[in-house]
Design a protein around this motif. Structure first.
Motif, PDB file in Angstrom:
ATOM      1  N   LYS A  53       0.831  -1.209   0.000  1.00 52.08           N
ATOM      2  CA  LYS A  53       0.000   0.000   0.000  1.00 52.08           C
ATOM      3  C   LYS A  53       0.867   1.261   0.000  1.00 52.08           C
ATOM      4  N   THR A  54       1.926   1.248   0.797  1.00 54.13           N
ATOM      5  CA  THR A  54       2.812   2.407   0.858  1.00 54.13           C
ATOM      6  C   THR A  54       3.504   2.627  -0.474  1.00 54.13           C
ATOM      7  N   ALA A  55       3.975   1.539  -1.119  1.00 54.23           N
ATOM      8  CA  ALA A  55       4.646   1.667  -2.417  1.00 54.23           C
ATOM      9  C   ALA A  55       3.701   2.218  -3.479  1.00 54.23           C
ATOM     10  N   THR A  56       2.451   1.763  -3.451  1.00 55.76           N
ATOM     11  CA  THR A  56       1.470   2.270  -4.416  1.00 55.76           C
ATOM     12  C   THR A  56       1.216   3.763  -4.224  1.00 55.76           C
ATOM     13  N   ASP A  57       1.042   4.181  -2.973  1.00 55.91           N
ATOM     14  CA  ASP A  57       0.826   5.598  -2.697  1.00 55.91           C
ATOM     15  C   ASP A  57       2.053   6.430  -3.079  1.00 55.91           C
ATOM     16  N   ASP A  58       3.238   5.870  -2.863  1.00 53.57           N
ATOM     17  CA  ASP A  58       4.453   6.595  -3.230  1.00 53.57           C
ATOM     18  C   ASP A  58       4.541   6.809  -4.732  1.00 53.57           C
ATOM     19  N   LEU A  59       4.198   5.791  -5.511  1.00 48.81           N
ATOM     20  CA  LEU A  59       4.245   5.930  -6.967  1.00 48.81           C
ATOM     21  C   LEU A  59       3.217   6.957  -7.452  1.00 48.81           C
ATOM     22  N   LYS A  60       2.053   6.983  -6.810  1.00 49.86           N
ATOM     23  CA  LYS A  60       1.067   8.015  -7.154  1.00 49.86           C
ATOM     24  C   LYS A  60       1.608   9.398  -6.832  1.00 49.86           C
ATOM     25  N   GLY A  61       2.309   9.513  -5.707  1.00 45.78           N
ATOM     26  CA  GLY A  61       2.902  10.795  -5.347  1.00 45.78           C
ATOM     27  C   GLY A  61       3.981  11.214  -6.319  1.00 45.78           C
ATOM     28  N   VAL A  62       4.807  10.264  -6.775  1.00 42.91           N
ATOM     29  CA  VAL A  62       5.841  10.586  -7.768  1.00 42.91           C
ATOM     30  C   VAL A  62       5.201  11.119  -9.046  1.00 42.91           C
ATOM     31  N   TRP A  63       4.124  10.493  -9.480  1.00 44.03           N
ATOM     32  CA  TRP A  63       3.430  10.951 -10.685  1.00 44.03           C
ATOM     33  C   TRP A  63       2.866  12.360 -10.485  1.00 44.03           C
ATOM     34  N   ARG A  64       2.271  12.612  -9.323  1.00 45.81           N
ATOM     35  CA  ARG A  64       1.691  13.932  -9.061  1.00 45.81           C
ATOM     36  C   ARG A  64       2.767  15.026  -9.042  1.00 45.81           C
ATOM     37  N   ILE A  65       3.871  14.765  -8.352  1.00 47.91           N
ATOM     38  CA  ILE A  65       4.935  15.757  -8.271  1.00 47.91           C
ATOM     39  C   ILE A  65       5.588  15.969  -9.637  1.00 47.91           C
ATOM     40  N   GLY A  66       5.825  14.870 -10.358  1.00 49.95           N
ATOM     41  CA  GLY A  66       6.422  14.997 -11.684  1.00 49.95           C
ATOM     42  C   GLY A  66       5.562  15.817 -12.622  1.00 49.95           C
ATOM     43  N   LYS A  67       4.244  15.617 -12.554  1.00 46.00           N
ATOM     44  CA  LYS A  67       3.329  16.379 -13.387  1.00 46.00           C
ATOM     45  C   LYS A  67       3.333  17.851 -13.020  1.00 46.00           C
ATOM     46  N   ALA A  68       3.372  18.150 -11.716  1.00 45.10           N
ATOM     47  CA  ALA A  68       3.390  19.542 -11.270  1.00 45.10           C
ATOM     48  C   ALA A  68       4.694  20.232 -11.661  1.00 45.10           C
ATOM     49  N   LEU A  69       5.815  19.525 -11.552  1.00 42.10           N
ATOM     50  CA  LEU A  69       7.096  20.116 -11.916  1.00 42.10           C
ATOM     51  C   LEU A  69       7.184  20.356 -13.416  1.00 42.10           C
ATOM     52  N   ALA A  70       6.681  19.399 -14.211  1.00 44.19           N
ATOM     53  CA  ALA A  70       6.718  19.557 -15.664  1.00 44.19           C
ATOM     54  C   ALA A  70       5.841  20.716 -16.118  1.00 44.19           C
ATOM     55  N   GLY A  71       4.717  20.914 -15.430  1.00 40.67           N
ATOM     56  CA  GLY A  71       3.817  22.005 -15.813  1.00 40.67           C
ATOM     57  C   GLY A  71       4.210  23.353 -15.236  1.00 40.67           C
ATOM     58  N   GLY A  72       5.200  23.393 -14.363  1.00 40.54           N
ATOM     59  CA  GLY A  72       5.645  24.663 -13.786  1.00 40.54           C
ATOM     60  C   GLY A  72       4.639  25.305 -12.857  1.00 40.54           C
ATOM     61  N   SER A  73       3.767  24.493 -12.223  1.00 40.01           N
ATOM     62  CA  SER A  73       2.718  25.060 -11.376  1.00 40.01           C
ATOM     63  C   SER A  73       3.176  25.334  -9.949  1.00 40.01           C
ATOM     64  N   LEU A  74       4.340  24.827  -9.564  1.00 40.55           N
ATOM     65  CA  LEU A  74       4.826  25.033  -8.195  1.00 40.55           C
ATOM     66  C   LEU A  74       5.689  26.294  -8.129  1.00 40.55           C
ATOM     67  N   PRO A  75       5.399  27.217  -7.223  1.00 44.26           N
ATOM     68  CA  PRO A  75       6.159  28.480  -7.128  1.00 44.26           C
ATOM     69  C   PRO A  75       7.485  28.288  -6.389  1.00 44.26           C
ATOM     70  N   LEU A  76       8.357  27.469  -6.929  1.00 48.43           N
ATOM     71  CA  LEU A  76       9.600  27.147  -6.226  1.00 48.43           C
ATOM     72  C   LEU A  76      10.567  28.314  -6.184  1.00 48.43           C
ATOM     73  N   ASP A  77      10.412  29.283  -7.096  1.00 53.89           N
ATOM     74  CA  ASP A  77      11.334  30.426  -7.078  1.00 53.89           C
ATOM     75  C   ASP A  77      11.174  31.246  -5.799  1.00 53.89           C
ATOM     76  N   ARG A  78      10.043  31.082  -5.118  1.00 53.77           N
ATOM     77  CA  ARG A  78       9.848  31.818  -3.864  1.00 53.77           C
ATOM     78  C   ARG A  78      10.733  31.275  -2.746  1.00 53.77           C
ATOM     79  N   LEU A  79      11.230  30.045  -2.906  1.00 48.40           N
ATOM     80  CA  LEU A  79      12.045  29.450  -1.865  1.00 48.40           C
ATOM     81  C   LEU A  79      13.542  29.628  -2.120  1.00 48.40           C
TER      82      LEU A  79
END
Length: 488
Positions: free
Chosen positions: A239-265
């Motif tokens: 269950k943990t591995a499945t949730d982790d893979l879903k999280g990797v997909w979500r973060i990868g999609k957000a990073l590719a789309g440039g939706s995270l305001p990382l320049d603020r950090l």
């Protein structure tokens, strides 16, 4: 691509001053769920270790993660008997939720956590937090996969751990070696800005926090640890591995789309030597040259393979034009992301159009070279054609880099004009309500004081560039925030 427009008044990292005050320097959080047997031995052992080895005041916070056994009673008894122990009860499960809630409410400048089984040797605790106290790093993690680590665990967990970290490196370009070791620390000023961006409330919380911190340019210190596997662990691996893979997909999609305001950090900490104005040293030139050479070498191999394939059914000029066109599109996309650090889709079409102009110049050089070769020899060998094309591509590569740097992907700070690659924003009141200078660090012993208070953090700015009232209240417990699917 870096920008000077990041809001915030967080100071540059500095060594926390030593002195006497009423606030602990280190707050070690122990998230627990139904740990009535292990909790007391863990807390007593940790308290004894900190008392003997840690030179500043400390606090141990038990984050009771909705336990249903006698864990709350054990935690309450420890809090009553030991002044440096605090007890914190949450009514929802989720290790990430527990850490975010307690860290957000803590007043200690250094925040850490470890698993209740104490699988990690406690001798690594002081090396873990020392770089944060000194101002050298923003986050610190224990690594079981470092060369000098000594680890005892079964082959199944070893395989899962290494496979997971390979996935992170391949999909999210993560450079840290161990995302899931339950032994981490963070500076409070960093946590106040970083934690509101972390969405996960379960086991993926660590990975998401580290990926966002690394992408924002924060410094992550790794400590080799000695680690012994807990055979009684209650973690549900599948269950943990499945949730982790879903999280990797979500973060990868957000990073590719440039939706995270990382320049603020990135820039509020203001201590990156690459941000300094040094005369006669172009900003980022060395790194861009290395990236461009790597991309160029791979593009040249790709181009030669395509040329050899197209040459089987077309003439030299047609094969050269087709191979150069396909490789030029791939080259522009790779240089845009890897060499010049442009993220998101903004300006991608214009960049490709400008890249095609550069492609036209390269086509003229290589086509002219082929034409000159054919005029000189009449029917040249295939190896001779390739040699001429390599020489012509080297000349075109130098010109391509100059045009990319000065025209396609210009640095706004160097060109003196606004860049359309990264949107700029100019906040009128870019302040954080929790960035007051730290009080001098206290020495042990100090009486325990109730640390948890509601704080306010300025979460960010609106998408249109104007600052709105986005203050986020962080409460110790959020009854509405439930996660029934947490694998804990």
């Amino acid at each position: 691509m870096r920008t000077d427009s990041s809001p915030g008044t967080l100071p540059a990292r500095e060594h926390l001053p030593a002195g006497n005050a009423g606030t602990p320097v280190l707050d070690v959080v122990i998230p627990v769920y139904n740990e009535e047997k292990d909790l007391q031995p863990c807390v007593l052992r940790l308290h004894d270790h900190l008392t003997r080895t840690f030179p500043y005041a400390f606090r141990i916070t038990i984050a009771d993660n909705a336990s249903t056994d006698s864990t709350p009673l054990v935690a309450a008894r420890l809090e009553a008997e030991i002044p440096e122990v605090a007890n914190f009860r949450l009514e929802q499960k989720g290790r990430g939720r527990a850490l975010r809630t307690v860290w957000s409410a803590s007043d200690a400048p250094i925040l850490a956590y470890m698993d209740v089984d104490l699988s990690t040797d406690l001798n690594a605790l002081l090396p873990l937090v020392a770089p944060l106290i000194s101002g050298h790093s923003d986050l610190a993690i224990g690594s079981r996969l470092a060369r000098t680590s000594r680890v005892v665990r079964g082959p199944k967990r070893e395989f899962i751990s290494r496979a997971y970290n390979m996935i992170l490196r391949g999909s999210l370009q993560a450079r840290f070696s161990d995302a899931q070791c339950g032994f981490k620390a963070i500076r409070r000023d960093v946590a106040q800005v970083l934690l509101p961006l972390v969405e996960d409330t379960g086991w993926f919380f660590d990975t998401e926090m580290l990926v966002l911190a690394e992408r924002a340019g924060l410094r992550i210190h790794e400590v080799p640890v000695d680690w012994v596997d807990d055979p009684d662990s209650t973690v549900h691996i599948v269950k943990t591995a499945t949730d982790d893979l879903k999280g990797v997909w979500r973060i990868g999609k957000a990073l590719a789309g440039g939706s995270l305001p990382l320049d603020r950090l990135t820039r509020p900490f203001g201590d990156d030597p690459r941000d300094r104005d040094i005369q006669d040293v172009p900003k980022g030139l060395a790194r861009q040259l290395v990236g461009f050479c790597v991309v160029g070498g791979l593009s040249t191999l790709f181009y030669l393979v395509l040329y050899s394939v197209f040459r089987q059914f077309s003439g030299a000029q047609v094969a050269n034009a087709l191979a150069l066109l396909v490789s030029a599109i791939a080259n522009t996309a790779a240089n845009r992301r890897l060499t010049f650090g442009v993220r998101g889709r903004g300006g991608a079409v214009r960049h490709q159009a400008q890249g095609l102009v550069v492609f036209g110049i390269g086509l003229a050089l290589t086509s002219g070279s082929l034409a000159a070769l054919n005029a000189a020899t009449g029917d040249p060998a295939h190896s001779t054609e390739l040699a001429v094309l390599i020489a012509a591509n080297l000349a075109a590569t130098v010109l391509r880099f100059l045009l990319f740097r000065a025209w396609v992907f210009p640095d706004r700070r160097e060109s003196g004009r606004e860049s359309t690659v990264v949107a700029t924003h100019h906040p009128s009141t870019p302040t954080y309500s929790t960035t007051a200078p730290y009080a001098p660090l206290p020495q042990r012993p100090v009486p325990y004081q109730q640390p948890y208070q509601t704080i306010q953090v300025r979460a960010g700015e609106a998408a249109d560039g104007s600052w709105r009232d986005a203050t986020m209240r962080l409460q110790p417990v959020r009854p509405h925030d439930t996660d029934p699917g947490d694998p804990r």
